[in-house]
Design an enzyme around this catalytic site. Sequence first.
Site, PDB file in Angstrom:
ATOM      1  N   CYS A  34     -63.751  20.006 -58.963  1.00  0.00           N
ATOM      2  CA  CYS A  34     -62.365  19.663 -58.646  1.00  0.00           C
ATOM      3  C   CYS A  34     -61.523  20.921 -58.497  1.00  0.00           C
ATOM      4  CB  CYS A  34     -61.740  18.817 -59.764  1.00  0.00           C
ATOM      5  SG  CYS A  34     -62.662  17.344 -60.221  1.00  0.00           S
ATOM      6  N   CYS A  66     -64.959  16.456 -55.470  1.00  0.00           N
ATOM      7  CA  CYS A  66     -64.189  15.319 -55.969  1.00  0.00           C
ATOM      8  C   CYS A  66     -63.512  14.590 -54.802  1.00  0.00           C
ATOM      9  CB  CYS A  66     -63.141  15.801 -56.968  1.00  0.00           C
ATOM     10  SG  CYS A  66     -62.029  14.525 -57.579  1.00  0.00           S
ATOM     11  N   ASP A 428     -40.052  55.142 -42.546  1.00  0.00           N
ATOM     12  CA  ASP A 428     -39.428  54.279 -41.551  1.00  0.00           C
ATOM     13  C   ASP A 428     -37.900  54.266 -41.737  1.00  0.00           C
ATOM     14  OD1 ASP A 428     -39.514  52.000 -39.547  1.00  0.00           O
ATOM     15  OD2 ASP A 428     -38.529  51.040 -41.262  1.00  0.00           O
TER      16      ASP A 428
END
Length: 478
Positions: A34, A66, A428
């Site tokens: 699960c 599951c 930058d």
Amino acid sequence: MDLDFERCYQATRSRDPRFDGWFIVGVRTTGIYCRPSCPSPVCPKPANITFYRTAAAAQLAGLRACKRCRPDAVPGSPEWNTRADLAGRAMRLIADGVVDREGVPGLARQLAVSVRQLHRLLVDEVGAPPLALARSQRAYQARLLIETTRMPFGEVAFAAGFASIRQFNDTLRAVFDATPSRLRAAVRRREGVHPGGGLTLRLALRQPYDPYGVVEWLAARALTGVEEYSDGTYRRTLRLAGGPGTVTLRPAPDHVHATFRLTTMADLGAAVARCRRLLDLDADPGSQLAVLAADPLLAPLAEARPGLRLPGTMDGAETALRIVLGPHARTLVTALADPLPGPDGRLTHTFPDPAAVAAVDLALPAARARTVRELAQRLATGELRLDEGADRAEVRRGLLAVPGLGPALVEDLMLHAVGDPDSFPAADHSLRAAAAAHQLPADPAGLIRRAGRWRPWRGYGAHLLWRAAGPPAGSSGQ
């Protein structure tokens, strides 16, 4: 994520969806596996549980998926997109379909290791060898096609990568405890079938999620004919192993609608994996937020965008060339782009491949033209690889060896073309301006020192600042 039993069990007891995809819960008494958030009314006793890193490992242990919680319908583990080691690179390549296209020897070749070494590494790291991981992926892709299309089962088997109908049927019975006919009969709605011949899927993600951050970043750099953006929907062309295609991505609060039009459905797995990478859908925002919010100057931005994602790439070579070309990328597309067999709305071309770029004289300033040509040549020959399996340390060295690519531009390439979440283009101009607006150092050296607090998520920190600055600008010039 370390599979600490107590931590995993507490997450399972609380049915915490944040851990879906991080690990698998195997229940020996029922023979099923699960997701941690399975809504089963009874939590299994600790003595009956085993935790696995992957569904493939649970399947090797003889467990089936599951039927209540559908562990195949969760985001992938964010670990494999961020890890730079051999296991992370291998998992990204497997998700991209390399085992289906080239076999395990091809995967080992791309990673420059022996088949035996690769097998041993993946068993140690994720609990399953390459073939089992690819088999699990095929099973999930087959179920997706069975439930969302009317394709004959023989075509589904081929599209999902199975070698035979018998292998296809046996795998679905082992993984889902159901035949293809039963899986299709259980579907009550056919919302995945697109009237125009496309296939529409819901791409799962983790909450919280900023649905438009990445899409707006991409829209600001869209190249006419290759991409388009309208009313929150981003569309682009794809270059895939089986031929060109297109995808339409429409974000929703808890998922992304993706409509694919492909030359062959055998490319669906790779196309989905690349869209997830582009939109950073497997990210665990809680991990990044905790680190970024620890800086008091960055905390307000992190808290304002808890679902921030990092813009990724569909094709590392394309993204790198676009970054280096800057605004000249539009001219290149006009001159060299490969036309689609037929236009899909305003999508008409795929971005030129590196070999085509390397073979022409570009009408660019001489220094820029030399850099673009050298980069394209190294990408075309494979001397420089920017794909899912690339070694990031080798890529960085290879990029720095390209004439004209300085450290600042290489950081941008590592962040957006390679997907290194800790790369930080401090030089930058727009990033420095955004930093100054939030009382952070505006000089590159000072900003790098301050960003040391954000490791290993400096790239997310950069995008927090860019997003706070207003309309996406960034440095990639795409």
